[in-house]
Design an enzyme around this catalytic site. Structure first.
Site, PDB file in Angstrom:
ATOM      1  N   ALA A   1     -24.896 -82.974   3.322  1.00 27.39           N
ATOM      2  CA  ALA A   1     -25.143 -81.942   4.346  1.00 27.39           C
ATOM      3  C   ALA A   1     -24.149 -80.787   4.305  1.00 27.39           C
ATOM      4  CB  ALA A   1     -25.148 -82.567   5.753  1.00 27.39           C
TER       5      ALA A   1
ATOM      6  N   GLU B   1     -29.176 -89.945  -0.970  1.00 32.08           N
ATOM      7  CA  GLU B   1     -29.261 -89.612  -2.397  1.00 32.08           C
ATOM      8  C   GLU B   1     -28.304 -90.474  -3.221  1.00 32.08           C
ATOM      9  OE1 GLU B   1     -28.803 -85.339  -2.598  1.00 32.08           O
ATOM     10  OE2 GLU B   1     -30.917 -85.079  -2.187  1.00 32.08           O
TER      11      GLU B   1
ATOM     12  N   GLU C   1     -36.669 -85.198   2.123  1.00 31.52           N
ATOM     13  CA  GLU C   1     -36.062 -83.888   2.440  1.00 31.52           C
ATOM     14  C   GLU C   1     -36.847 -82.881   1.632  1.00 31.52           C
ATOM     15  OE1 GLU C   1     -31.873 -83.250   1.646  1.00 31.52           O
ATOM     16  OE2 GLU C   1     -31.343 -85.040   2.784  1.00 31.52           O
TER      17      GLU C   1
ATOM     18  N   TYR D   1     -28.975 -71.423   7.274  1.00 32.64           N
ATOM     19  CA  TYR D   1     -29.815 -72.055   6.261  1.00 32.64           C
ATOM     20  C   TYR D   1     -31.107 -71.290   5.971  1.00 32.64           C
ATOM     21  CZ  TYR D   1     -30.447 -76.166   3.329  1.00 32.64           C
ATOM     22  OH  TYR D   1     -30.528 -77.011   2.252  1.00 32.64           O
TER      23      TYR D   1
HETATM   24  C1  GAL Z   1     -29.587 -82.583  -0.361  1.00 33.54           C
HETATM   25  C2  GAL Z   1     -28.724 -83.419   0.568  1.00 33.54           C
HETATM   26  C3  GAL Z   1     -28.538 -82.711   1.904  1.00 33.54           C
HETATM   27  C4  GAL Z   1     -28.119 -81.296   1.671  1.00 33.54           C
HETATM   28  C5  GAL Z   1     -29.127 -80.590   0.780  1.00 33.54           C
HETATM   29  C6  GAL Z   1     -28.773 -79.176   0.435  1.00 33.54           C
HETATM   30  O1  GAL Z   1     -29.452 -82.994  -1.668  1.00 33.54           O
HETATM   31  O2  GAL Z   1     -29.291 -84.679   0.781  1.00 33.54           O
HETATM   32  O3  GAL Z   1     -27.581 -83.388   2.646  1.00 33.54           O
HETATM   33  O4  GAL Z   1     -26.883 -81.304   1.069  1.00 33.54           O
HETATM   34  O5  GAL Z   1     -29.202 -81.249  -0.436  1.00 33.54           O
HETATM   35  O6  GAL Z   1     -28.626 -78.405   1.549  1.00 33.54           O
END
Ligand code: GAL
Length: 960
Positions: A125, A184, A273, A340
């Site tokens: 994150a 991950e 995600e 973001y």
């Molecule tokens: C993913 C991760 C998230 C965040 C995202 C990029 O790989 O699980 O926590 O880092 O990438 O914003």
């Protein structure tokens, strides 16, 4: 007792066969099959958005964000729980105030959202340490493994957080529907660790299915460890097809087509995600990230994924990004704002991305057959190979979902074609980089939809008739065909729509322009009100469920909820003024938003009056059967100017006579850190319990007189620096080390990180007596641990080497003076002003000198500025406020910004592109006095400091 038995049963099942805990006659049960998740046997298409409560330290605003999720058609929120945020040191945990996750979970439930709980222990994150507390850096044993020291540490966290999550599970009437283990986690790591996280969860009462999010392409954990120890019940995949290259928003899937893979035959396809924004790694600014991941990307990639893979579980990262306040930011990829480029901005404003989520989210919630589909063959358009189709159908209802897209996914042309479909020849037209999901063979309420080349946004049974909102690209042709037993009556109330009836099918043809309204009655079915709009018109609709059935609203900024009692429809809604340009987010972010003005409500007929919040709205009944009125613009919200700044220089630590006797003696000769120190003693800040922000060192030595230089090495994380004094005289500064900072396990540690060689000016040394070196190290956050690599994660902060020509030096270190009980361990570092409370509102500053930061020159070291201002924002309004630094920042200074004691960010030419900082309500007193304090550290003399500094409003809505 019931819980214990269930837990035991769940553990047995987990260990033996990894079957979801099935519990006959359970009140609420979460199960799944290859198609979807089910709650009490009812299929659910899970549409979640990610939210980080730790990036919005105003619990009062959590509800706002979660209600906004719900209003966009999300039915779930995905929550990381940050271990670092709750635990300043081993054995100490805080779940109160801004850390009250019980309240968070209650709020999610009240907002009507399911929760995907993601307590890590590792979360990544872009948060400091990836969510691992900095004290874990001093624990022996590899982090993110089952090695002993780390195991004790992470179990401590899990046994604190799990019971809180457990009491909010769906199985106990709460919102938590899934539990995500780790983040991950890669194949080459430790299966026993993954298994233990799950065993601990079960032991702590977690009985919903356990998921995990697999990195990138499914190439790691879930595919390789699908059935062995460590395997979870529902693995999912993370996908960021647009990359994070915000500076280049015209990119189109540089990291692939973004199709979520099916990992197993017995579980739904889970996009754990899916990209909904981007980190701003190139400092392009978040507006560019929003563009990179804007509606075009969403339309093509999300719909392509939906129909091509049949995924029914989605979690979009991020729904709302928030703020890296305090020392929350990981140093390498982010700065204070974690906006973001998400659909909801950091200042909680809605953007065109929100509109697109709403169009798609409403569709997913309204059209139930989507929850169970298999791929089916579909003929491509007969007359234009530039377009192609992909289709799925529900095996029980036969409902078809046909994706129409460009054959070449990068095509930018608008192409038209004819579909031979369900017995009709219908026109389709697709813009470049767009895709449409069309539906056929669908029982739309009491209607039978043969097909439509408009997309369905939603439909609702209101007042014994069906009201459906369909949409298409402005100017594109559309055809909708409905089945009737006999010829129905068609009344076109608005727009240009032609109709024909033959063989039981009523066909409507039109072009998508504005909002057309067609009333169809008779034909053996209940009446149908078709509202056929452009994308923009569709986005103006809100749907809310009431005890007397659904209500549709056209207009207002946001409808949070609705109710109908007696003859009155009531809305809890946000009413905007005329579109005020946003300070960040830009005019484009508001382009599609309706300002104050028309509001139209489709509600049960008993409702003849409309009340929005505390205001009665005069309404008339329209030919569409709706109520139409208009809203008043909110009152303006004038803001004060920031004047009467006062300043005070600090850094007494730089002076030789400063009393450091109570500082921590830095005398360790060994460390558990995998990075060996360059010199002894070990000077790593974490080893002495100073984990966040600035640290001071003072080194005493008896000079021989032969010393010529002070040679230092410091590791600060990217963008950090350090300043050096000898006997009170400033010698200069150096950049903090970037030893493999953004690096990886393949890059060997840099043997000479963050070097600084400071020549000792002649005459400075006092041979034979005490000489004092003072070093202020501006540490940034801690590295993440993305690949479970201790060399990366445990990279020290602070000095890692110091020598003065071989003369022995006695070192002392000082960081933050304890943990702020309200604001937590990440709020403060060890600046003198922080240790003595200069950032706190109550600090008496009347003796400070008048000085405006924008014009007063800065000398090397630390200067504080304070001012206060009164606010009285209109009651019942939501006016998000920001602090703006005008002018050009100098790379020679960095500014810590404190609002009423809260560290709300860091500003400076070398820190990042950010000029505007949100001051969230809750930290900000909207009806009273506020104190701003700035700690400005300058590396060299600067003719004028930061500024001009002003307050501004990101927007103004009446939250009626
Ligand atoms: C993913 C991760 C998230 C965040 C995202 C990029 O790989 O699980 O926590 O880092 O990438 O914003």
């Amino acid at each position: 007792m019931r819980r214990t038995l269930l837990v035991l049963l769940a553990m047995l099942l987990t260990c033996a066969t990894l079957v979801v805990p099935t519990r006959a006659a359970a009140a609420r049960e979460v199960t799944y099959d290859r198609y979807s998740l089910m709650v009490d046997g009812r299929r659910v298409v899970l549409q979640a958005a990610e939210f980080h409560y730790f990036r919005l330290p105003s619990p009062g605003l959590w509800r706002d964000v979660l209600e906004k999720f719900k209003a966009a058609g999300f039915n779930a929120v995905s929550l990381y729980f940050s271990w670092a945020y709750h635990s300043p040191k081993s054995g100490v945990y805080d779940f109160t105030g801004v850390r009250d996750v019980d309240r968070l979970l209650r709020t999610a439930s009240e907002a009507g959202l399911y929760v995907i709980a993601r307590p890590g222990p590792y979360i990544n994150a872009e948060s400091s340490g990836g969510g691992l507390p900095a004290w874990v850096k001093t624990v022996p044993g590899r982090a993110r493994s089952s090695e002993a020291g780390y195991q004790t540490a992470y179990r401590e966290w899990l046994h604190r957080i799990n019971p809180i999550i457990a009491r909010h599970q769906v199985t106990d009437g709460g919102p938590v529907v899934l539990y995500n283990a780790e983040n991950e986690y890669q194949v080459n790591t430790d299966a026993a660790y993954m298994q233990d996280i799950q065993d601990q969860a079960r032991a702590d009462g977690i009985d919903v299915p356990i998921t995990t999010n697999d990195c990138c392409d499914g190439g790691s954990w879930s595919s390789t460890w699908a059935t062995g120890p460590g395997a979870v019940q529902i693995p999912g995949i993370d996908d960021y097809p647009q990359s994070f290259e915000c500076a280049n928003p015209g990119l189109w899937g540089p990291w692939g087509e973004g199709l979520t893979e099916r990992l197993r035959d017995d579980i739904p396809v889970f996009a754990a995600e899916y990209q909904a924004g981007a980190i701003d790694v190139g400092n392009a600014g978040y507006d560019k990230c929003r563009e990179l991941t804007g509606p075009a990307f969403m339309k093509y990639f999300y719909k392509n994924n939906l129909v091509t893979t049949g995924a029914t579980m989605f979690s979009y990262y991020m729904g709302y990004g928030g703020t890296n306040w305090g020392w929350l930011a990981q140093p390498n990829d982010v700065y204070t704002s974690y906006d973001y480029g998400a659909p909801i901005t950091e200042a909680r404003r809605l953007t065109p991305k929100y509109d697109e989520f709403k169009r798609q989210g409403y569709f997913l919630q309204a059209v139930a057959p989507l929850a169970k589909t298999d791929p089916v063959a579909t003929p491509p358009p007969s007359d234009n190979p530039a377009l192609t189709t992909v289709a799925r159908a529900n095996p029980d209802t036969g409902t078809q979902f046909v994706l129409v897209k460009h054959t070449d996914r990068a095509a930018t042309s608008t192409d038209a074609a004819t579909l031979d479909w369900a017995g009709h020849r219908v026109p389709v037209q697709v813009k470049g980089r767009d895709a449409h999901v069309l539906v056929a063979g669908y029982d739309l309420g009491g209607q039978r939809l043969t097909l439509s080349t408009s997309e369905i946004m939603t439909h609702a049974a209101i007042d014994g008739r069906d009201v459906a909102v369909l949409y298409g690209t402005a100017g594109s042709p559309g055809a909708t065909v409905l089945r009737y037993g006999s010829e129905p009556r068609v009344t076109v109330l608005d727009g240009r729509v032609t109709s024909s009836y033959s063989g039981g099918d009523l066909r409507l043809d039109y072009s998508h322009e504005g909002l057309a309204r067609v009333l169809v009655t008779g034909g053996g079915r209940r009446p149908l009100m078709l509202l056929i709009g452009t994308d923009e018109e569709a986005a103006r609709f809100w749907r809310a469920d009431t005890a007397s059935g659904p209500v549709l609203v056209r207009g207002t900024e946001l409808v949070r909820s609705a109710s109908v009692s007696g003859d009155t429809a009531r809305l809890v809604a946000d009413v905007a003024g005329d579109a005020t340009p946003m300070a960040t987010g830009g005019a484009t972010s508001l382009a599609a938003r309706a300002g104050a003005g028309e509001v139209e409500v489709f509600a049960p007929p008993a409702a003849r009056r409309l009340r929005i919040g505390t205001h009665d709205v005069r309404v008339n009944r329209t030919p569409s059967g709706s109520l139409l009125g208009s809203t008043r613009a909110p009152e303006p919200a004038p803001l004060p100017e920031l004047t009467s700044w006062r300043a005070r220089p600090e850094a007494p630590e730089a002076q030789p006579r400063f009393d450091d006797s109570r500082w921590t003696l830095a005398d360790h000769t060994a460390t558990t850190n995998p990075h060996p120190p360059k010199t002894l003693p070990v000077l790593y800040a974490d080893d002495y319990g100073y984990h966040y922000g600035n640290v001071w060192y003072r080194g005493h030595f008896t000079a021989t007189g032969a010393e010529t230089t002070i040679d230092l090495n410091a590791i600060t994380g990217l963008r950090g620096n350090y300043l050096v004094w000898l006997n009170g005289r400033y010698l200069g500064s150096a950049a903090g080390g970037v030893q493999a900072d953004s690096g990886d396990q393949w890059t060997p540690p840099n043997p000479d990180p963050g070097p600084g060689h400071f020549a000792i000016p002649s005459g400075m040394l006092k041979p034979g007596t005490d000489n004092v070196i003072a070093v202020l190290v501006a540490n940034m956050g801690h590295n993440d641990d993305w690949i479970a690599d201790d060399l990366r994660f445990k990279q020290p902060r602070g000095l890692i080497g110091a020598s003065v020509g071989g003369t022995p030096v006695t070192w002392r270190i000082q960081g933050a003076a304890g943990v702020d009980k309200i604001r937590g361990g990440l709020n403060n570092g060890g600046l003198y002003g922080e240790r003595t409370g200069w950032h706190l509102p109550a600090h008496p500053d009347t003796s400070w000198k008048n000085a405006d930061p924008a014009t007063a020159p800065l000398t090397p070291g630390v200067t504080w500025y304070r001012t206060s201002f009164k606010l009285d924002l209109p009651k019942g309004h939501d006016v998000p406020i920001g602090l703006r630094f005008g002018g050009d920042p100098s790379p020679a200074y960095r500014v810590l910004i404190f609002l009423n004691g809260w560290n709300v960010g860091q500003y400076g030419g070398d820190i990042g592109p950010q000029r505007d900082f949100t001051l969230p309500a809750g930290l900000l007193n909207e009806h009273g006095l506020n104190t701003l304090a700035l700690a400005v550290t300058a590396e060299e003399p600067v003719p004028a400091g930061p500024g001009p500094i002003s307050l501004f409003a990101y927007g103004n809505v009446r939250v009626d």
